[in-house]
Design a protein around this motif. Sequence first.
Motif, PDB file in Angstrom:
ATOM      1  N   THR A   1       0.860  -1.187   0.000  1.00  0.00           N
ATOM      2  CA  THR A   1       0.000   0.000   0.000  1.00  0.00           C
ATOM      3  C   THR A   1       0.896   1.238   0.000  1.00  0.00           C
ATOM      4  N   LYS A   2       1.476   1.513  -1.152  1.00  0.00           N
ATOM      5  CA  LYS A   2       2.417   2.619  -1.293  1.00  0.00           C
ATOM      6  C   LYS A   2       2.275   3.239  -2.677  1.00  0.00           C
ATOM      7  N   ILE A   3       2.556   4.541  -2.740  1.00  0.00           N
ATOM      8  CA  ILE A   3       2.498   5.263  -4.007  1.00  0.00           C
ATOM      9  C   ILE A   3       3.602   6.294  -4.039  1.00  0.00           C
ATOM     10  N   ALA A   4       4.185   6.495  -5.202  1.00  0.00           N
ATOM     11  CA  ALA A   4       5.256   7.478  -5.384  1.00  0.00           C
ATOM     12  C   ALA A   4       4.816   8.503  -6.424  1.00  0.00           C
ATOM     13  N   TYR A   5       5.095   9.769  -6.127  1.00  0.00           N
ATOM     14  CA  TYR A   5       4.733  10.869  -7.026  1.00  0.00           C
ATOM     15  C   TYR A   5       5.981  11.566  -7.565  1.00  0.00           C
TER      16      TYR A   5
ATOM     17  N   VAL B   1       1.547  10.576 -10.747  1.00  0.00           N
ATOM     18  CA  VAL B   1       1.940   9.294 -10.159  1.00  0.00           C
ATOM     19  C   VAL B   1       3.139   8.716 -10.901  1.00  0.00           C
ATOM     20  N   ARG B   2       4.148   8.343 -10.142  1.00  0.00           N
ATOM     21  CA  ARG B   2       5.333   7.716 -10.738  1.00  0.00           C
ATOM     22  C   ARG B   2       5.275   6.196 -10.619  1.00  0.00           C
ATOM     23  N   ALA B   3       4.827   5.705  -9.472  1.00  0.00           N
ATOM     24  CA  ALA B   3       4.795   4.254  -9.271  1.00  0.00           C
ATOM     25  C   ALA B   3       3.850   3.931  -8.128  1.00  0.00           C
TER      26      ALA B   3
ATOM     27  N   ALA C   1       9.928  -0.351  -3.572  1.00  0.00           N
ATOM     28  CA  ALA C   1      11.351  -0.521  -3.856  1.00  0.00           C
ATOM     29  C   ALA C   1      12.117   0.798  -3.813  1.00  0.00           C
ATOM     30  N   MET C   2      11.389   1.914  -3.869  1.00  0.00           N
ATOM     31  CA  MET C   2      12.031   3.223  -3.837  1.00  0.00           C
ATOM     32  C   MET C   2      12.300   3.718  -2.417  1.00  0.00           C
ATOM     33  N   THR C   3      11.768   3.029  -1.423  1.00  0.00           N
ATOM     34  CA  THR C   3      11.918   3.478  -0.046  1.00  0.00           C
ATOM     35  C   THR C   3      13.388   3.605   0.330  1.00  0.00           C
ATOM     36  N   GLY C   4      13.778   4.789   0.778  1.00  0.00           N
ATOM     37  CA  GLY C   4      15.155   5.037   1.168  1.00  0.00           C
ATOM     38  C   GLY C   4      16.118   5.256   0.021  1.00  0.00           C
ATOM     39  N   LYS C   5      15.608   5.234  -1.207  1.00  0.00           N
ATOM     40  CA  LYS C   5      16.487   5.347  -2.381  1.00  0.00           C
ATOM     41  C   LYS C   5      16.014   6.389  -3.385  1.00  0.00           C
ATOM     42  N   ALA C   6      14.840   6.951  -3.168  1.00  0.00           N
ATOM     43  CA  ALA C   6      14.250   7.868  -4.151  1.00  0.00           C
ATOM     44  C   ALA C   6      14.918   9.239  -4.095  1.00  0.00           C
ATOM     45  N   PRO C   7      15.044   9.909  -5.244  1.00  0.00           N
ATOM     46  CA  PRO C   7      15.570  11.282  -5.251  1.00  0.00           C
ATOM     47  C   PRO C   7      14.594  12.238  -4.582  1.00  0.00           C
ATOM     48  N   GLU C   8      15.074  13.440  -4.272  1.00  0.00           N
ATOM     49  CA  GLU C   8      14.239  14.419  -3.569  1.00  0.00           C
ATOM     50  C   GLU C   8      12.989  14.789  -4.358  1.00  0.00           C
ATOM     51  N   SER C   9      13.068  14.689  -5.668  1.00  0.00           N
ATOM     52  CA  SER C   9      11.918  15.059  -6.504  1.00  0.00           C
ATOM     53  C   SER C   9      10.802  14.027  -6.448  1.00  0.00           C
TER      54      SER C   9
END
Length: 335
Positions: free
Chosen positions: A29-33, A42-44, A51-59
């Motif tokens: 239950t997660k969403i990335a913008y 929405v990005r993902a 999988a982006m948790t702790g690794k995503a860029p600031e944007s």
Amino acid sequence: MTEELAIVIGTSNTGIYMPGNGIVLYEPTKIAYNGDPKLGKVRAVGHEAAAMTGKAPESTVLSFPVSDGFITDPDSCRDMLYEFLCRVLRPRLFAPKLRVIAGVPTGMTIEEHRIYDDVFAKVGIRDAMTIENIMLSAVGIDLPVHAHKVSLIANIGGGITEVAALSLGGIVKACGINIGGGMIDRALCDYILGKYNFKIGPITASHVKEEIGSLYSNDLTTMPVTGTDVSRRAPTVINIKATDVMDSVMPYYLRIADAVESIIKSLPPESSSDITVDGLYLTGGGSKIPGLDKLLSDRLHIPVTVHPDAEYAALLGGGKLLSNAVLLNEILSRK
């Protein structure tokens, strides 16, 4: 033609069940913008967002729409659910013809009910029948919820634990406590930091718990884990023991035992014979840790059964109700 689905939006995972196909989606239950979530870019969602948790860029902004079992970010939840539905139903148009059984937490307020209704309406679901997750879980593991007997069940989810006694299609007694897999993972992180001066994240903690976690004091299993040595501020590897997991999570499972005991004590004497014979049934991902059945059985003095499909029980229950109109109507009439 009306399309039917069962949907459970949990703190950790969201699932969709489709008659004839079974579970067609079960993802975080997660969403990335991309940028400000208010812009709706929405990005993902699901696994890709997790999988982006702790690794995503600031944007990139990560959102967790559900906390402690309840929707706390309705806009993000709507965007996530819409993406999931498009994936499952594509290329069909679902907006005007979707009938859904939706799992919800026990004991919601009117305002919390309104949030769920709004989220469903905004993704095009015109007919949403909300049923408590604890009831769906009982149906999912084939408990006789419609019978003249009391069934005792505890659902240990990602955000909350719900305990209920069920009979005649309704809830006799129930309670919820804010203990779930997420809190237990954070407790393991804190324990490892305090004992080893070693920092790991919740995702790593969850993996450790799944791989070597148990509630047996004589479990000698160990596991190499990568994290950060706080004193040196450098990545390193240490061996974490199964007993580390046990020591960190035991207080939380004992609180769950207390919650079950409180429900048992609140029941009328006529229920005692049913519970003495059938005991307690456990569902939810948090029930899968080895040794939990023995811990609770010794503490409560009743049989304890962990269902093999514990983490999917509520979703499977929603699917079963889609094909059992009699039981569905009986449960809805008891609300």
